[in-house]
Motif scaffolding. Structure first.
Motif, PDB file in Angstrom:
ATOM      1  N   ASP A 147      18.684  16.009  71.924  1.00  0.00           N
ATOM      2  CA  ASP A 147      17.649  15.573  70.984  1.00  0.00           C
ATOM      3  C   ASP A 147      16.504  16.574  71.088  1.00  0.00           C
ATOM      4  O   ASP A 147      15.563  16.378  71.851  1.00  0.00           O
ATOM      5  CB  ASP A 147      17.191  14.159  71.339  1.00  0.00           C
ATOM      6  CG  ASP A 147      16.195  13.589  70.335  1.00  0.00           C
ATOM      7  OD1 ASP A 147      15.931  14.260  69.320  1.00  0.00           O
ATOM      8  OD2 ASP A 147      15.687  12.479  70.580  1.00  0.00           O
ATOM      9  N   GLU A 148      16.637  17.661  70.322  1.00  0.00           N
ATOM     10  CA  GLU A 148      15.723  18.798  70.431  1.00  0.00           C
ATOM     11  C   GLU A 148      15.747  19.316  71.872  1.00  0.00           C
ATOM     12  O   GLU A 148      16.795  19.701  72.359  1.00  0.00           O
ATOM     13  CB  GLU A 148      14.317  18.409  69.963  1.00  0.00           C
ATOM     14  CG  GLU A 148      14.263  18.046  68.475  1.00  0.00           C
ATOM     15  CD  GLU A 148      12.870  17.740  67.986  1.00  0.00           C
ATOM     16  OE1 GLU A 148      11.943  17.624  68.814  1.00  0.00           O
ATOM     17  OE2 GLU A 148      12.700  17.628  66.757  1.00  0.00           O
ATOM     18  N   ARG A 149      14.634  19.278  72.587  1.00  0.00           N
ATOM     19  CA  ARG A 149      14.609  19.833  73.942  1.00  0.00           C
ATOM     20  C   ARG A 149      14.962  18.803  75.013  1.00  0.00           C
ATOM     21  O   ARG A 149      14.995  19.133  76.202  1.00  0.00           O
ATOM     22  CB  ARG A 149      13.232  20.417  74.244  1.00  0.00           C
ATOM     23  CG  ARG A 149      12.845  21.595  73.344  1.00  0.00           C
ATOM     24  CD  ARG A 149      11.524  22.178  73.779  1.00  0.00           C
ATOM     25  NE  ARG A 149      11.590  22.673  75.141  1.00  0.00           N
ATOM     26  CZ  ARG A 149      10.539  22.763  75.959  1.00  0.00           C
ATOM     27  NH1 ARG A 149       9.363  22.333  75.551  1.00  0.00           N
ATOM     28  NH2 ARG A 149      10.674  23.247  77.172  1.00  0.00           N
ATOM     29  N   THR A 150      15.192  17.561  74.623  1.00  0.00           N
ATOM     30  CA  THR A 150      15.536  16.516  75.585  1.00  0.00           C
ATOM     31  C   THR A 150      16.870  15.895  75.191  1.00  0.00           C
ATOM     32  O   THR A 150      17.586  16.412  74.334  1.00  0.00           O
ATOM     33  CB  THR A 150      14.435  15.441  75.625  1.00  0.00           C
ATOM     34  OG1 THR A 150      14.318  14.839  74.329  1.00  0.00           O
ATOM     35  CG2 THR A 150      13.098  16.046  76.026  1.00  0.00           C
ATOM     36  N   PHE A 151      17.196  14.765  75.819  1.00  0.00           N
ATOM     37  CA  PHE A 151      18.444  14.071  75.530  1.00  0.00           C
ATOM     38  C   PHE A 151      18.155  12.595  75.280  1.00  0.00           C
ATOM     39  O   PHE A 151      17.145  12.059  75.748  1.00  0.00           O
ATOM     40  CB  PHE A 151      19.430  14.230  76.692  1.00  0.00           C
ATOM     41  CG  PHE A 151      19.873  15.647  76.908  1.00  0.00           C
ATOM     42  CD1 PHE A 151      20.981  16.156  76.248  1.00  0.00           C
ATOM     43  CD2 PHE A 151      19.159  16.483  77.755  1.00  0.00           C
ATOM     44  CE1 PHE A 151      21.375  17.471  76.436  1.00  0.00           C
ATOM     45  CE2 PHE A 151      19.546  17.796  77.950  1.00  0.00           C
ATOM     46  CZ  PHE A 151      20.660  18.293  77.284  1.00  0.00           C
ATOM     47  N   SER A 152      19.047  11.961  74.545  1.00  0.00           N
ATOM     48  CA  SER A 152      18.924  10.539  74.245  1.00  0.00           C
ATOM     49  C   SER A 152      20.243   9.844  74.535  1.00  0.00           C
ATOM     50  O   SER A 152      21.288  10.486  74.654  1.00  0.00           O
ATOM     51  CB  SER A 152      18.537  10.324  72.773  1.00  0.00           C
ATOM     52  OG  SER A 152      17.279  10.886  72.482  1.00  0.00           O
TER      53      SER A 152
ATOM     54  N   LEU B 169      21.050   3.248  67.061  1.00  0.00           N
ATOM     55  CA  LEU B 169      19.940   2.921  67.949  1.00  0.00           C
ATOM     56  C   LEU B 169      20.030   3.799  69.192  1.00  0.00           C
ATOM     57  O   LEU B 169      20.976   3.693  69.971  1.00  0.00           O
ATOM     58  CB  LEU B 169      19.979   1.441  68.344  1.00  0.00           C
ATOM     59  CG  LEU B 169      19.954   0.420  67.199  1.00  0.00           C
ATOM     60  CD1 LEU B 169      19.977  -0.993  67.765  1.00  0.00           C
ATOM     61  CD2 LEU B 169      18.737   0.624  66.308  1.00  0.00           C
ATOM     62  N   PHE B 170      19.049   4.680  69.342  1.00  0.00           N
ATOM     63  CA  PHE B 170      18.994   5.576  70.489  1.00  0.00           C
ATOM     64  C   PHE B 170      17.889   5.140  71.444  1.00  0.00           C
ATOM     65  O   PHE B 170      16.841   4.640  71.014  1.00  0.00           O
ATOM     66  CB  PHE B 170      18.696   7.012  70.045  1.00  0.00           C
ATOM     67  CG  PHE B 170      19.833   7.699  69.338  1.00  0.00           C
ATOM     68  CD1 PHE B 170      20.828   8.349  70.055  1.00  0.00           C
ATOM     69  CD2 PHE B 170      19.897   7.706  67.954  1.00  0.00           C
ATOM     70  CE1 PHE B 170      21.865   8.996  69.403  1.00  0.00           C
ATOM     71  CE2 PHE B 170      20.928   8.347  67.286  1.00  0.00           C
ATOM     72  CZ  PHE B 170      21.918   8.997  68.016  1.00  0.00           C
ATOM     73  N   ILE B 171      18.118   5.354  72.720  1.00  0.00           N
ATOM     74  CA  ILE B 171      17.055   5.272  73.716  1.00  0.00           C
ATOM     75  C   ILE B 171      16.663   6.713  74.009  1.00  0.00           C
ATOM     76  O   ILE B 171      17.428   7.469  74.615  1.00  0.00           O
ATOM     77  CB  ILE B 171      17.517   4.563  74.999  1.00  0.00           C
ATOM     78  CG1 ILE B 171      18.100   3.187  74.665  1.00  0.00           C
ATOM     79  CG2 ILE B 171      16.349   4.442  75.982  1.00  0.00           C
ATOM     80  CD1 ILE B 171      17.135   2.252  73.969  1.00  0.00           C
ATOM     81  N   THR B 172      15.498   7.105  73.549  1.00  0.00           N
ATOM     82  CA  THR B 172      15.083   8.499  73.635  1.00  0.00           C
ATOM     83  C   THR B 172      14.274   8.758  74.902  1.00  0.00           C
ATOM     84  O   THR B 172      13.825   7.829  75.582  1.00  0.00           O
ATOM     85  CB  THR B 172      14.232   8.884  72.414  1.00  0.00           C
ATOM     86  OG1 THR B 172      12.967   8.206  72.496  1.00  0.00           O
ATOM     87  CG2 THR B 172      14.926   8.500  71.112  1.00  0.00           C
ATOM     88  N   GLN B 173      14.081  10.040  75.181  1.00  0.00           N
ATOM     89  CA  GLN B 173      13.248  10.398  76.326  1.00  0.00           C
ATOM     90  C   GLN B 173      11.823   9.874  76.154  1.00  0.00           C
ATOM     91  O   GLN B 173      11.197   9.409  77.117  1.00  0.00           O
ATOM     92  CB  GLN B 173      13.230  11.918  76.490  1.00  0.00           C
ATOM     93  CG  GLN B 173      12.528  12.391  77.752  1.00  0.00           C
ATOM     94  CD  GLN B 173      13.268  11.981  79.012  1.00  0.00           C
ATOM     95  OE1 GLN B 173      14.335  12.494  79.319  1.00  0.00           O
ATOM     96  NE2 GLN B 173      12.706  11.038  79.755  1.00  0.00           N
ATOM     97  N   ASN B 174      11.320   9.896  74.935  1.00  0.00           N
ATOM     98  CA  ASN B 174       9.974   9.370  74.684  1.00  0.00           C
ATOM     99  C   ASN B 174       9.904   7.861  74.907  1.00  0.00           C
ATOM    100  O   ASN B 174       8.878   7.343  75.367  1.00  0.00           O
ATOM    101  CB  ASN B 174       9.526   9.709  73.262  1.00  0.00           C
ATOM    102  CG  ASN B 174       9.153  11.170  73.102  1.00  0.00           C
ATOM    103  OD1 ASN B 174       8.846  11.853  74.081  1.00  0.00           O
ATOM    104  ND2 ASN B 174       9.184  11.658  71.874  1.00  0.00           N
TER     105      ASN B 174
END
Length: 296
Positions: A126-131, A142-147
């Motif tokens: 997910d761009e520079r992170t992962f989800s 439905l994602f649980i994102t780093q944010n």
């Protein structure tokens, strides 16, 4: 001593016994209520409220409000036609992040482990992170994102730092009686509350919900002069701790960012769940390497 916590946008915290009481308010923000999260919502029909993740396959199963069966049980696909799964409520976000930690999907620092991309399609860049993909049905994902994880970390760290501050002011007693107040507290699973580090480690039977205690107290104050006089007398003997001006709050906050906690021992929790080994993460960016070390 007894610890009373009313979790909301601001967490009201009281620690005390019959001889002394300490109180504080911590700015937890709206994350526990599903706000500011990519898939967060209020606890209404279609909201995921319970989550389990297989530690081997990393596949999730869940229950949603308004649907009587788990997502891996017969009839679920038909049930979502009438009650679509639309998001994750506060109790659900607590459980899914705790389960992600227990399954090794996130480190104790809350970093989604990008190395799992090759192991499961549930972990995605997910761009520079992962989800983590919790649910997919047609156009609904439905994602649980780093944010999302960071938002919960900030909220729970503010709450836990407030608790730890009161414990320090009280002389660091053992707290084995924890009461969770409010609508959110009524739906938190005590085990997952300890996994996230929302509350201090203690025997599980010592963590209980007391429902809408603020409403009950207000009713007593309105209906009973004796109760009102008792309240007026009690509050004059409460030691109020201002978290915003306490020098120790920042240090306690930083320690509380980790899952369950950076330094606090977890003897009781360790008997309930298998805590993963600590993982040293290089950061949030994709492709960062990790090195494992033993939990101390």
């Amino acid at each position: 001593m007894q610890l009373l916590i009313d979790v909301g946008t601001n967490a009201e915290i009281v620690l005390g016994d019959t001889t002394r009481q300490f109180a504080a308010s911590s700015p937890t923000g709206p994350a526990f209520e599903g706000a500011q999260l990519s898939c967060g919502q209020r606890a209404t029909a279609g909201a995921i409220e319970k989550v389990r993740i297989d530690p081997v396959t990393l596949e999730p199963r869940f229950r949603a409000i308004g649907i009587d069966m788990w997502s891996d049980e017969p009839g679920f696909s038909e049930a979502v036609q009438d009650t679509p799964v639309t998001g994750v409520c506060g109790s659900g976000i607590i459980e899914v992040i705790a389960e992600m930690y227990l399954a090794g999907i996130i480190s104790q620092d809350g970093v989604v482990q990008g190395s799992l991309v090759d192991k499961t399609p549930r972990v995605v860049a997910d761009e520079r992170t992962f989800s983590y993909l919790l649910y997919e049905n047609g156009d609904t994902k439905l994602f649980i994102t780093q944010n999302d994880i960071r938002a919960i970390q900030l909220a729970k760290a503010a709450l836990r730092a407030g608790i730890d501050l009161l414990v320090e002011h009280a002389g660091s007693p053992e707290v084995h009686d924890i009461r969770l107040a409010g609508a959110f507290g009524a739906h938190i699973d005590p085990t997952y509350a300890m996994v996230l580090g929302l509350v201090p480690d203690c025997p599980l039977p010592g963590v209980r919900s007391v429902g809408n205690s603020a409403g009950t107290g207000a009713a007593k104050a309105l209906l009973s002069r004796a109760q009102r006089r008792e309240m007026e007398h009690t509050v004059t003997h409460v030691t109020k701790i201002e978290t915003a001006t306490e020098p120790r709050f920042q240090d306690l906050f930083v320690a509380a960012m980790a899952f369950p906690h950076a330094s606090a021992p977890m003897p009781y929790l360790s008997t309930l769940v298998t805590l993963p080994p600590r993982i040293e993460s290089s950061g949030d960016s994709a492709g960062g390497g990790q090195r494992r070390r033993r939990r101390v």
